[in-house]
Design a protein around this motif. Structure first.
Motif, PDB file in Angstrom:
ATOM      1  N   SER A  32      28.826  63.243  60.263  1.00 45.09           N
ATOM      2  CA  SER A  32      29.267  62.288  59.243  1.00 45.09           C
ATOM      3  C   SER A  32      30.688  62.576  58.788  1.00 45.09           C
ATOM      4  CB  SER A  32      28.314  62.321  58.040  1.00 45.09           C
ATOM      5  OG  SER A  32      28.314  63.606  57.448  1.00 45.09           O
ATOM      6  N   TYR A  33      31.343  63.543  59.427  1.00 43.63           N
ATOM      7  CA  TYR A  33      32.742  63.844  59.114  1.00 43.63           C
ATOM      8  C   TYR A  33      33.463  64.231  60.395  1.00 43.63           C
ATOM      9  CZ  TYR A  33      30.088  68.210  58.657  1.00 43.63           C
ATOM     10  OH  TYR A  33      29.205  69.244  58.849  1.00 43.63           O
ATOM     11  N   VAL A  79      23.803  68.888  48.772  1.00 45.36           N
ATOM     12  CA  VAL A  79      22.937  68.960  49.949  1.00 45.36           C
ATOM     13  C   VAL A  79      21.511  68.702  49.461  1.00 45.36           C
ATOM     14  CG1 VAL A  79      22.653  71.476  49.728  1.00 45.36           C
ATOM     15  CG2 VAL A  79      22.186  70.367  51.911  1.00 45.36           C
ATOM     16  N   SER A  80      20.792  67.884  50.193  1.00 44.40           N
ATOM     17  CA  SER A  80      19.436  67.537  49.762  1.00 44.40           C
ATOM     18  C   SER A  80      18.474  67.598  50.934  1.00 44.40           C
ATOM     19  CB  SER A  80      19.395  66.135  49.137  1.00 44.40           C
ATOM     20  OG  SER A  80      19.683  65.151  50.116  1.00 44.40           O
ATOM     21  N   GLN A  81      17.220  67.895  50.624  1.00 39.95           N
ATOM     22  CA  GLN A  81      16.152  67.897  51.618  1.00 39.95           C
ATOM     23  C   GLN A  81      15.009  67.038  51.105  1.00 39.95           C
ATOM     24  OE1 GLN A  81      15.118  72.022  52.323  1.00 39.95           O
ATOM     25  NE2 GLN A  81      16.657  72.235  53.942  1.00 39.95           N
ATOM     26  N   SER A  82      14.591  66.089  51.930  1.00 44.40           N
ATOM     27  CA  SER A  82      13.494  65.190  51.585  1.00 44.40           C
ATOM     28  C   SER A  82      12.432  65.252  52.670  1.00 44.40           C
ATOM     29  CB  SER A  82      14.000  63.749  51.448  1.00 44.40           C
ATOM     30  OG  SER A  82      15.028  63.662  50.494  1.00 44.40           O
ATOM     31  N   SER A  98      20.414  66.223  54.289  1.00 41.85           N
ATOM     32  CA  SER A  98      21.636  65.421  54.324  1.00 41.85           C
ATOM     33  C   SER A  98      22.649  65.972  53.337  1.00 41.85           C
ATOM     34  CB  SER A  98      21.329  63.953  53.995  1.00 41.85           C
ATOM     35  OG  SER A  98      20.752  63.831  52.709  1.00 41.85           O
ATOM     36  N   TYR A  99      23.919  65.705  53.653  1.00 39.39           N
ATOM     37  CA  TYR A  99      25.011  66.084  52.761  1.00 39.39           C
ATOM     38  C   TYR A  99      25.516  64.816  52.078  1.00 39.39           C
ATOM     39  CZ  TYR A  99      24.943  70.545  55.194  1.00 39.39           C
ATOM     40  OH  TYR A  99      24.555  71.757  55.720  1.00 39.39           O
ATOM     41  N   ARG A 100      25.605  64.877  50.764  1.00 38.16           N
ATOM     42  CA  ARG A 100      25.937  63.691  49.985  1.00 38.16           C
ATOM     43  C   ARG A 100      27.337  63.787  49.382  1.00 38.16           C
ATOM     44  NH1 ARG A 100      21.921  59.534  50.421  1.00 38.16           N
ATOM     45  NH2 ARG A 100      20.110  60.601  51.281  1.00 38.16           N
ATOM     46  N   GLY A 106      25.805  53.583  53.512  1.00 37.89           N
ATOM     47  CA  GLY A 106      24.604  53.111  54.190  1.00 37.89           C
ATOM     48  C   GLY A 106      24.035  54.163  55.119  1.00 37.89           C
ATOM     49  N   GLY A 107      22.811  54.618  54.839  1.00 34.81           N
ATOM     50  CA  GLY A 107      22.180  55.642  55.656  1.00 34.81           C
ATOM     51  C   GLY A 107      22.830  57.003  55.547  1.00 34.81           C
ATOM     52  N   ALA A 108      23.700  57.192  54.539  1.00 35.00           N
ATOM     53  CA  ALA A 108      24.443  58.452  54.343  1.00 35.00           C
ATOM     54  C   ALA A 108      25.210  58.844  55.607  1.00 35.00           C
ATOM     55  CB  ALA A 108      23.502  59.577  53.900  1.00 35.00           C
TER      56      ALA A 108
END
Length: 525
Positions: A32-33, A79-82, A98-100, A106-108
């Motif tokens: 994403s980067y 940083v999050s975990q689901s 995911s890193y926010r 859209g969709g991170a």
């Protein structure tokens, strides 16, 4: 398929616009980067302030301040975990990490990148990439490019008095791999959300800013070193703390400038970067639209003539007078949350609704190269909403008349089930939503004045307004979840938009929510 037909389907019949039976290859997903290698690096301080209140008066910023600014605009913040719900066949839960960032995507997937032409102490003057993963700058070109950038903008901004200029680009593959051709619509909106966040952060830092949507694309891409098949600049935003000339018309004595002559002034660069994907598929419709949207001469720059706002003659429900919201942007960004199945139905008061709508529209005003200078133009976007359980207001569909600060009734009724039937995914329960807002804009995307570029500009402006809505909602203790998976024909019919030449661009459910059971951690000092 023609480009006109493609854009129509992209908005009104997405199944016809995308490749059928598209399969997402998650194992070959891009990062994403963007990561550059083998180039000089300028690290930023990792001690980022936890509040943006009480900022020092405007002064020529140093490297530390620029780093703090970029982090609040687009840095990695969480940083999050689901855990996805278990299927009847699954024995092991699917854990998603995911890193926010403070700006939603859209969709991170974050298809946009930031480049900065910077002139501050402690770093060479030149063109940089903001390395989000490491919170640092990577030097792409060293040198003073004031004249080059000013001419690529049609001599409409005094770049020499700006300490920095931000370039917002789009990397096509970063969300095409998941969303196929639908990514073209998403990319413009995501870019707009980033721009909206940037402008709000700039206000807190005391930076003057303006957004240029029209520029010589190939010249700007050449300066940054972008391959136009992969990535292209979408917006250019100069930043200043000194008196600066901001204009919508270039100096006639300078004459018209072409992209080709500017490109000849600089040697081409092809810096190496890494995106992780090994099998990048082609996206011919996106490439053709990008090509068709490019401007090769400053002679092609256009203004949009102000139109009289058509708001209908429905009954006006005056909203209570409220002051502009005052909040710490840093705190509101940390609290901002996009609920999906986490909305809970609660009553919204009239002052809350009034504050939300007024703040979103008032904060949306910004300097740009589409409006005639020194003339108040009618907003190109407007807000509509299907309201339910709002204190003192009948359930129904309304248009927000920002000039009168009033709701104009379109029709009474509870539209939640109707709107739910128009969603392509049942990822939000609209029966739990008191406010389902729609950003509306010109049905033809100003095609006559701006050509195919008008579509992506309109999507960017919609994203900018969406970010203002999300920030205002967060400041009021509510959550918002932008949605593109909705039936625009259905919402246009509800609001009777077609005779007004408008269409719904994006749907944003807003309301109270419960906290999600997930593991998350902030990435700041």
């Amino acid at each position: 398929m023609s480009l006109d037909e493609f854009l129509h389907n992209l908005h009104f019949d997405i199944d016809k616009a995308s490749v059928p039976n598209w399969e997402v290859d998650w194992e070959d997903a891009p990062l994403s980067y963007k990561l550059y290698s083998g180039l000089p690096e300028v690290p930023f301080s990792l001690e980022v302030p936890l509040t943006l209140e009480g900022q020092e008066p405007p002064a020529k910023p140093d490297l530390r301040k620029v780093g703090n600014f970029l982090w609040y605009v687009y840095g990695l913040t969480q940083v999050s975990q689901s855990v996805f719900p278990l299927d009847s066949k699954d024995k092991i839960a699917n854990l998603v990490q995911s890193y926010r960032r403070f700006a939603p995507s859209g969709g991170a997937l974050y298809p946009n990148e930031l480049y900065v032409y910077l002139k501050v102490e402690d770093s060479p003057v030149g063109m940089y990439h903001y390395d989000v993963a490491h919170h640092r700058l990577v030097l792409l070109r060293e040198g003073n490019f004031d004249s080059y950038i000013a001419r690529a903008l049609g001599n409409r901004c005094d770049i020499s008095s700006c300490f920095g200029t931000v370039f917002v680009s789009t990397m096509f593959w970063k969300n095409f791999f998941k969303y196929n051709n639908f990514s073209y619509r998403l990319q413009g909106l995501d870019a707009g959300v980033v721009i909206g966040q940037l402008l709000e952060v700039a206000k807190r830092f005391g930076f003057a800013s303006g957004v240029y949507f029209q520029f010589l694309d190939r010249a700007m891409n050449h300066l940054v070193g972008l391959s136009e098949q992969d990535e292209s600049v979408y917006a250019v935003i100069p930043l200043s703390v000194e008196p600066t000339i901001w204009s919508t018309n270039g100096s006639e004595k300078e004459g018209f400038v072409s992209a080709a002559e500017l490109c000849r002034e600089l040697t081409a660069i092809q810096p190496h970067h890494y995106i992780r994907s090994r099998r990048v598929k082609e996206y011919p419709m996106l490439t053709m639209l990008n090509e068709a949207s490019m401007l090769d001469s400053t002679q092609a720059f256009r203004l949009i003539e102000a139109k009289e706002s058509l708001i209908g003659d429905g009954h006006a429900e005056e909203l209570p007078h409220v002051d502009r919201l005052s909040y710490d942007l840093a705190s509101v960004c940390r609290k901002r949350f996009s609920p999906d199945m986490d909305f809970v139905l609660g009553k919204v008061s009239q002052p809350q609704l009034a504050a939300l709508l007024k703040e979103a529209i008032a904060s949306f005003s910004y300097r740009n190269d589409l409006d005639e200078a020194h003339r108040k133009s009618e907003p190109r976007l407007s807000l509509y909403g299907c309201l339910y359980n709002v204190e003192g207001i009948s359930n129904g569909a309304y248009h927000y008349d920002s000039a009168a600060h009033a709701l104009r009734l379109v029709d009474l009724g509870d539209y939640r089930l109707q709107l739910q039937s128009g969603m392509s995914l049942d990822n939000v329960n609209l029966l739990q939503i008191p406010l389902c807002l729609h950003v509306a804009g010109d049905r033809e995307s100003f095609r006559t004045a701006l050509g195919y570029r008008g579509y992506r500009i309109q999507q960017m402006e919609a994203g900018m307004l969406v970010q203002r809505l999300l920030l205002a909602a967060s400041a009021l203790g509510m959550g918002g979840h932008p949605l593109l998976g909705f039936d625009a024909n259905l919402s246009d019919e509800i609001y009777k938009m077609e005779p007004l030449g408008k269409t719904s661009l994006i749907q944003i459910p807003i309301g109270p929510y419960r906290h999600r059971p997930w593991l998350k951690g902030s990435l700041h000092s």
